[in-house]
Design a protein around this motif. Structure first.
Motif, PDB file in Angstrom:
ATOM      1  N   GLN A 192     -17.819  32.937  63.212  1.00 52.26           N
ATOM      2  CA  GLN A 192     -17.101  33.525  62.075  1.00 52.26           C
ATOM      3  C   GLN A 192     -15.599  33.587  62.307  1.00 52.26           C
ATOM      4  O   GLN A 192     -14.860  34.073  61.457  1.00 52.26           O
ATOM      5  N   ALA A 229     -18.810  25.605  58.254  1.00 49.75           N
ATOM      6  CA  ALA A 229     -18.468  25.154  56.902  1.00 49.75           C
ATOM      7  C   ALA A 229     -18.461  26.294  55.897  1.00 49.75           C
ATOM      8  O   ALA A 229     -17.824  26.203  54.850  1.00 49.75           O
ATOM      9  N   ASP A 230     -19.178  27.394  56.203  1.00 48.06           N
ATOM     10  CA  ASP A 230     -19.255  28.515  55.252  1.00 48.06           C
ATOM     11  C   ASP A 230     -19.227  29.827  56.042  1.00 48.06           C
ATOM     12  O   ASP A 230     -20.222  30.521  56.167  1.00 48.06           O
ATOM     13  N   GLN A 231     -18.055  30.152  56.571  1.00 42.60           N
ATOM     14  CA  GLN A 231     -17.936  31.320  57.449  1.00 42.60           C
ATOM     15  C   GLN A 231     -18.080  32.646  56.712  1.00 42.60           C
ATOM     16  O   GLN A 231     -18.383  33.667  57.328  1.00 42.60           O
ATOM     17  N   ASP A 232     -17.868  32.638  55.403  1.00 51.13           N
ATOM     18  CA  ASP A 232     -17.918  33.896  54.647  1.00 51.13           C
ATOM     19  C   ASP A 232     -19.335  34.285  54.236  1.00 51.13           C
ATOM     20  O   ASP A 232     -19.555  35.414  53.788  1.00 51.13           O
ATOM     21  N   ASN A 233     -20.276  33.366  54.349  1.00 51.55           N
ATOM     22  CA  ASN A 233     -21.644  33.642  53.903  1.00 51.55           C
ATOM     23  C   ASN A 233     -22.626  33.378  55.044  1.00 51.55           C
ATOM     24  O   ASN A 233     -23.167  32.279  55.175  1.00 51.55           O
ATOM     25  N   GLN A 234     -22.813  34.409  55.862  1.00 53.09           N
ATOM     26  CA  GLN A 234     -23.720  34.291  56.998  1.00 53.09           C
ATOM     27  C   GLN A 234     -24.666  35.489  57.061  1.00 53.09           C
ATOM     28  O   GLN A 234     -25.010  35.987  58.127  1.00 53.09           O
ATOM     29  N   ASP A 284     -28.612  33.636  53.883  1.00 52.04           N
ATOM     30  CA  ASP A 284     -27.779  32.434  53.999  1.00 52.04           C
ATOM     31  C   ASP A 284     -28.188  31.604  55.210  1.00 52.04           C
ATOM     32  O   ASP A 284     -28.238  30.372  55.149  1.00 52.04           O
ATOM     33  N   LEU A 303     -29.714  27.843  55.171  1.00 56.40           N
ATOM     34  CA  LEU A 303     -29.114  26.734  55.924  1.00 56.40           C
ATOM     35  C   LEU A 303     -30.178  26.017  56.756  1.00 56.40           C
ATOM     36  O   LEU A 303     -30.183  24.776  56.833  1.00 56.40           O
TER      37      LEU A 303
END
Length: 639
Positions: free
Chosen positions: A487, A550-555, A559, A563
Motif C-alpha cells: 500500500q 495497480a489498485d492500492q486504494d482498494n485492498q 477486493d 483479485l
C-alpha cells in the motif's frame, strides 16, 4: 539523507522507530510535560504487570517482617460460601491459590491452545527449537536440584525449579532486553508455553494428593458441555461461566488441584484467525448503523464485530489486565511473605534445599535452555532466523531462571515444614534476583558488541530460492532485495525504477521481494502481504503483487478475493490459505527480519547484499550494483 524516485525528491514512508536516512534538522518545539498517568500507560501491560509483581513481593516481605502475626492471621481468615446445606469454606490464602490462580492458569491454557492452533507451535520445523529448549530447561534444573538437595529431606520438591514465570519473563525482557528483541521474544514465549505445559502436567501427576476419581466424571461431563457450547447461537457467556464453576468444584472435590480446571477448560475454547469476510460484514453493519442509528443496527454491528474474533482471543484480551494487575500481585502478596532474620538467612545459606533451588533455577535453566539451543544450532536443526543469536539466547536463558509464580505455588504444594518453606522461598527470591542481574549483564554486553551504526547494513537472511520470491536467474551477478509494503506509494514508484534496471540488465539481475508492511500507516498492508503469500502457494506471487500495486486504494477482503478470482486462482483454497499458519508465519518472519536489521521505512533496498542509502532512481541503482560500465542486455520486466 532523502531517497529519490526517478529524479524526484520524496521521503519513504516510516513505521517503526528509527530511520534509514541520515538525520535532518528537526524544528524545536516546547516540550510538553507528560503526566504520570501518560508515563504509566506508555510502559505497557507487560512492564506494569512485572512492576506490580515486584511491588507486591516487596510489600509481602516487609509485612511479614514487620508483623508476621498479622500477615499470617490475615491470610488465614476463613470465608464461607454456600446455599442451604452446600457450603464451601476457604481461607483467604486458599481463595487466592485455588480460585484466583485458576483464572491465571486459564489464561495460560488459552495461550497454549492458541500457539498450537495458529501460533508458533503449529509447524514442527518452527517449534523444534523452543520445544527442545523448554524440555531441557525442565529436566536439567530438576536433576541438579535432586543432586544438591538430596540430603535435605525435600528432594521430592524438585518441581519448584522446573518452571519459568512467563509474566516476569516478558516484563523483564521489555525492561532489560536487547535493542531488537522481536525474534527472541517469540522464541521465549513459545518456550514458556511448553514450559507451562510441563509444569502443569507435573502439578497434576506429582503434587496431587487424596485423589478421588468420582468427581472427575462430573468434571468430564462439564468439559463436554464446554466444548459444545460453541455451537449455541447466543447466550454462550453465562453457559461457559456456569459449566466452568461446576468443573472447578469437581476438580476441587477430586483432590486434583482445582487450578488445573482452568487449563482443561481453556484447551476446549475455540480459537481461529478472523475470517476476512466476517470482518468486512461487520464493517458493513457498522456503516449501516452510522447511516441509520438505531438499537437493532447497533446490536447487530456489535455482535458481528465480536463474533469475527475467536472466543479464545476475546477471553485473553478480557482477562489479561485482571491477571496482570490483580491476580498475580495478590498471589505474590499472599505467598512471598518470607521472614528475613539473621537466623533464617544463616539457615538458608547453610541449607542444601535453598542452594538446590538457586542452582537449579539459575544454572539449570541456563545450561538446559542455552546448551540445548546451541547444540541444535551446531547440528543445524530447526529455524533460528536473523536476530536470534547465541548471545541473545544466552541472555534469554538467564531470564528463564526467574521461576517466581509457579515456583512459589509448588513450594506451598510440595513442602509442609514451615522452616523448609521459608528456606525454599528465600531460594526462589534469590534465584529470581540473580537471574535478572545475570540477564541484564549478558544483554548489555551483547548490545555493546553490536554498534548502532553496523546494525542492518548487511542483508541478514541469505536469499533462499525455496523460500524467497525471486524474479531472475539464480546465478545472476547482480541482486536487489526490496523490503516493501503493497500500500506504500513510494514502493510503487520504486517498482518503476526496478523495471528500468531490469530492462537495462536483463538476466544479469535477480530481484527479491520481502514483506515489511507498515501496519500503523496502512491498515490493509498486512492483509495484502498475507494475500500475496496465499497466492504464491498457487504459483502466482508476482502476478498478485502487480494486482495489488495497480489498485492500492482498494485492498479490502472482498477486493483481495476478487483479485484472486481475476487471476484464475482456486478461490476456495486461496481463502483457506489466507488464515493458515504457514502464510502468517512467513509474513511474520520477514517482519522480524526487518526489525532485526533496523528497517523502519519502506522501500528499503539491499544492493548485492548491502543496504542502499541514497537515491533509488534506475541510474543510481545501476551505479550501486556496479553494472554501469557493463554492456546492457534486454530482458523481461517483473512488473
Amino acid at each position: 539523507m532523502t531517497n529519490l524516485m526517478i529524479g524526484r525528491s520524496s521521503e519513504p514512508e516510516r513505521g517503526r522507530a528509527g530511520a534509514q536516512q541520515a538525520p535532518r534538522p528537526t524544528p524545536r518545539h516546547p516540550r510538553k510535560r507528560r503526566s504520570i498517568a501518560e508515563k504509566i500507560r506508555d510502559m505497557g501491560q507487560n512492564r506494569i504487570g512485572a512492576l506490580l509483581l515486584l511491588i507486591a513481593t516487596a510489600a509481602a516481605i516487609i509485612w511479614a517482617n514487620v508483623s508476621i502475626g498479622s500477615y499470617e492471621g490475615f491470610w488465614e481468615t476463613h470465608l464461607s460460601i454456600g446455599v442451604g446445606d452446600l457450603n464451601l469454606e476457604f481461607t483467604l490464602h486458599a481463595l487466592v491459590n485455588d480460585a484466583l490462580m485458576a483464572i491465571f492458569f486459564f489464561t495460560v491454557g488459552l495461550e497454549v491452545r492458541r500457539e498450537f492452533a495458529i501460533g508458533e507451535l503449529t509447524s514442527w520445523s518452527r517449534a523444534v527449537v523452543p520445544v527442545i529448549a523448554a524440555v531441557a530447561g525442565l529436566i536439567v534444573p530438576a536433576v541438579l536440584f535432586v543432586l544438591i538437595a538430596a540430603d535435605s529431606g525435600e528432594a521430592h520438591a524438585w518441581g519448584v525449579v522446573i518452571s519459568t514465570d512467563t509474566a516476569f519473563l516478558v516484563g523483564a525482557l521489555a525492561l532489560i532486553g536487547p535493542r531488537v528483541p522481536g525474534r527472541l521474544r517469540v522464541f521465549l514465549l513459545a518456550l514458556a508455553v511448553v514450559d507451562d505445559i510441563g509444569a502443569l502436567s507435573i502439578i497434576a501427576l506429582v503434587y496431587t494428593s487424596n485423589f478421588n476419581p468420582m468427581p472427575l466424571a462430573i468434571a468430564a461431563l462439564g468439559l463436554v458441555g464446554v466444548y459444545f457450547t460453541r455451537y449455541l447461537r447466543g447466550g454462550r457467556g453465562p453457559v461457559y461461566a456456569t459449566l466452568s464453576i461446576i468443573v472447578w468444584m469437581a476438580f476441587l472435590a477430586s483432590g486434583v488441584h482445582p487450578t488445573l480446571a482452568g487449563v482443561a477448560i481453556a484447551l476446549l475454547v475455540p480459537v481461529y484467525r478472523p475470517n476476512r469476510r466476517d470482518v468486512e460484514h461487520a464493517l458493513d453493519l457498522a456503516r449501516t448503523f452510522r447511516q441509520s442509528p438505531n438499537t437493532e443496527y447497533a446490536r447487530a454491528a456489535a455482535n458481528s464485530l465480536r463474533e469475527s474474533i475467536s472466543i479464545n482471543e476475546r477471553l485473553q484480551s478480557a482477562y489479561a489486565p485482571y491477571v496482570a494487575y490483580v491476580i498475580l500481585p495478590l498471589f505474590a502478596l499472599a505467598n512471598a511473605g518470607v521472614q528475613i532474620t539473621p537466623e533464617i538467612l544463616s539457615g538458608a545459606l547453610a541449607s542444601s534445599l535453598t542452594w538446590g533451588i538457586v542452582i537449579g533455577l539459575v544454572l539449570g535453566k541456563l545450561i538446559g535452555v542455552f546448551g540445548s539451543t546451541a547444540l541444535l544450532r551446531v547440528l543445524k536443526l530447526g529455524e533460528f532466523g536473523p536476530g536470534l543469536t547465541l548471545d541473545r539466547i544466552l541472555g534469554g536463558a538467564a531470564l528463564c531462571g526467574i521461576g517466581f509464580t509457579i515456583s512459589l505455588f509448588i513450594v506451598d504444594l510440595a513442602i509442609t515444614d514451615e522452616d523448609a518453606q521459608n528456606e525454599a522461598r528465600v531460594g526462589v527470591l534469590a534465584a529470581s534476583v540473580i537471574a535478572f542481574v545475570l540477564a541484564t549483564v549478558v544483554f548489555r554486553i551483547s548490545d555493546a558488541s553490536r554498534p548502532d551504526e553496523d546494525t542492518g547494513q548487511t542483508l541478514a537472511r541469505p536469499i533462499d530460492p525455496a523460500r524467497d520470491h525471486v524474479f531472475g536467474p539464480a546465478d545472476a551477478p547482480f541482486t536487489i532485495v526490496e523490503y516493501g509494503d503493497f500500500q506504500c506509494p513510494f514502493c510503487l514508484k520504486a517498482s518503476g525504477s526496478i523495471q528500468e534496471v531490469k530492462a537495462e540488465l536483463g538476466d544479469r539481475l535477480r530481484y527479491v521481494w520481502r514483506h515489511a508492511p507498515l501496519e500503523q500507516v496502512h491498515p490493509n498492508a498486512l492483509a495484502g502481504a498475507e494475500a500475496a503469500e496465499a497466492a504464491s502457494l498457487q504459483g502466482k506471487f508476482f502476478e498478485f503483487e502487480r494486482g495489488l500495486f495497480a489498485d492500492q486504494d482498494n485492498q479490502m477482503p472482498s477486493d483481495i478475493v476478487h483479485l484472486a478470482g481475476e487471476l484464475g486462482l482456486d478461490v476456495e483454497k486461496f481463502e483457506r490459505d489466507l488464515t493458515s499458519p504457514k502464510v502468517t508465519s512467513r509474513v511474520r518472519d520477514d517482519m522480524l527480519d526487518a526489525e532485526a536489521m533496523g528497517i523502519t521505512s519502506v522501500p528499503t533496498l539491499f544492493v548485492n547484499g548491502r543496504r542502499h542509502v541514497g537515491p533509488y532512481d534506475a541510474q543510481s541503482l545501476i551505479r550501486a550494483l556496479g553494472a554501469g560500465d557493463q554492456q546492457p542486455t534486454t530482458g523481461s520486466v517483473p512488473r
